[in-house]
Design an enzyme around this catalytic site. Structure first.
Site, short mmCIF file in Angstrom:
data_model
loop_
_atom_site.label_atom_id
_atom_site.label_comp_id
_atom_site.label_asym_id
_atom_site.label_seq_id
_atom_site.Cartn_x
_atom_site.Cartn_y
_atom_site.Cartn_z
N SER A 57 20.99 -3.83 43.32
CA SER A 57 20.07 -4.96 43.30
C SER A 57 19.95 -5.65 44.66
CB SER A 57 20.51 -5.98 42.24
OG SER A 57 21.87 -6.34 42.43
N ASP A 110 25.56 -17.74 41.78
CA ASP A 110 25.51 -16.33 42.20
C ASP A 110 25.61 -16.32 43.72
OD1 ASP A 110 24.85 -13.78 43.01
OD2 ASP A 110 23.07 -13.59 41.74
N HIS A 125 23.77 -12.31 45.56
CA HIS A 125 22.36 -12.06 45.87
C HIS A 125 21.79 -13.15 46.77
CE1 HIS A 125 23.15 -9.82 42.09
NE2 HIS A 125 22.43 -8.89 42.71
#
Length: 429
Positions: A165, A408, A411
């Site tokens: 990702s 998070d 990312h």
């Protein structure tokens, strides 16, 4: 025509007796002139020798070629080869400089291809300073990203980014940095569970993403499993690699998915026996075996005259605020400025794993260009999606956003740090 001075023997042929001083002086001068001319000639021919120490392209570079066209001089952005040599520029050494005049080429609202996972502003992030930092190498000038130049370099070609990702975020960043320049009827996007393709029809070019978080195969390639249930098929890459054939620019990355624990379940052969037959290996050992499988495929299937191979170095995580001195903080929650300490290196980037990549690549036959994004990304504790993201396909509630444990710190927001990765990638093409 020779510029060699006459030999002493030839002179003696005409002068049987003692040489006049003027003639002797003339002979010495001619010999000195020849020696100087010859030395300068050899020096000019060897100026690009690999034995000469390399230095960075300076911030006030002199053109490397006298054959620049008038168009190139009038518009230096059209060709960055005269400004930047990726082999001579150390991207790891530099600093982030705040520049309020920087305007990103896109926003997570203007570009329709940014996933909600990376759409920080849309999801309520109140600050925007993280979008106005630019990376400046210490002794080099990194060319600004020129979307027109990027599309020209990709004309008639395929670029495929392969990874997890984080790599998907870089792919979306790259697509967004160029797509606004293309008329609506001249572009298309085809999303797939594994393979997604953005097409710039006018340029006959594609920018693609292929989902392969370990590069090699695993039982979590399609349906994401809990880390404890994942099994990596470290000796097989063919199922993925059949989609990599015929690509002009292959851009690989794999790191975060390997870092789920100190050991990993690995398998040789088939998954037909389910959980049976796997072997538990230390993470660096499994990583090395998996990368060797990938490297063997590249060496056996890639023609370096037709395809260039890139490897994006690890993207650091920022899950331990004590690393950068915020002992009362939690992860990257509420961080709004980069770390300014030179050579800062936290616990979210494993140098041992980085050395594994280096040792595998240096033994490969096919040249692989590293795009070194690790050190510059280490400083950017402010650039993560934090609580302005989604988890498991669901947006965080207001209550969840107030809990820093939900941040998070893996990312990155778009636009943001991955735009700089693509700036370096474009300059390296």
């Amino acid at each position: 025509m020779s510029l060699a001075a006459p030999s002493p023997g030839a002179i003696m042929k005409y002068y049987r007796g003692k040489l006049p001083l003027s003639v002797l002086t003339l002979a010495v001068c001619c010999l000195a002139f020849f020696t100087l001319w010859y030395t300068e000639r050899i020096s000019s021919l060897s100026s690009g020798s690999v034995f000469r120490p390399k230095s960075c392209a300076r911030k006030s570079p002199i053109a490397k070629s006298i054959h620049k066209t008038v168009k190139e001089i009038e518009n230096p952005d059209i060709d960055d080869r005269f400004e930047f040599d990726p082999e001579e520029c150390n991207m790891a050494k530099g600093k982030w400089v705040f520049n309020s005049s920087i305007t990103p080429l896109y926003t997570d609202r203007s570009c329709p291809y940014v996933d909600r996972q990376f759409s920080c502003i849309t999801l309520g992030r109140p600050d925007s300073d993280y979008r106005h930092w630019e990376w400046r190498p210490d002794e080099c000038t990194l060319p600004k990203f020129n979307p027109e130049l990027a599309l020209k370099k990709l004309r008639g070609k395929r670029m495929l980014l392969v990874g997890d990702s984080l790599q998907r975020g870089q792919w979306e960043s790259l697509v967004c940095m160029v797509e606004w320049l293309i008329p609506q009827d001249q572009k298309s996007m085809k999303r797939g569970r594994r393979h997604s393709v953005f097409t710039a029809k006018e340029y006959n070019a594609t920018i693609e993403f292929y989902w392969a978080p370990f590069l090699v195969e695993s039982n979590t390639d399609i349906h994401v499993l809990e880390a404890k249930d994942r099994i990596i098929k470290v000796d097989s890459v063919e199922k993925h690699a059949k989609s990599w054939v015929g690509v002009d620019f292959l851009v690989f990355n794999t790191y975060v998915w390997w870092m789920s624990g100190l050991t990993l379940k690995t398998l040789w052969g088939s998954f037909t026996n389910g959980q049976e037959g796997y072997e538990v290996l230390d993470t660096p050992v499994a990583y090395r075996i998996g990368l060797k499988t990938w490297a063997n495929w590249v060496d056996s299937n890639v023609n370096p005259n037709k395809t260039r191979v890139f490897f994006i170095t690890m993207s650091p995580t920022h899950t331990r605020s004590a690393d950068w001195g915020n002992v009362n903080g939690t992860k990257c929650f509420n961080e709004t400025r980069p770390v300014m300490k030179k050579k800062y290196w936290g616990t979210g980037a494993n140098k041992g794993m980085m050395s594994v990549v280096a040792s595998v690549v240096e033994r490969m036959k096919v040249p692989v260009t590293f795009v070194n994004i690790t050190q510059l990304s280490e400083y950017r504790i402010d650039g993560h999606t934090s609580v302005y993201t989604e988890t498991g396909g669901k947006l965080l509630t207001g209550e969840q956003k107030e809990d820093p444990r939900n941040a998070d710190c893996i990312h990155w927001c778009l636009p943001g740090v991955p735009d700089t990765w693509n700036q370096i990638l474009l300059a390296s093409l």
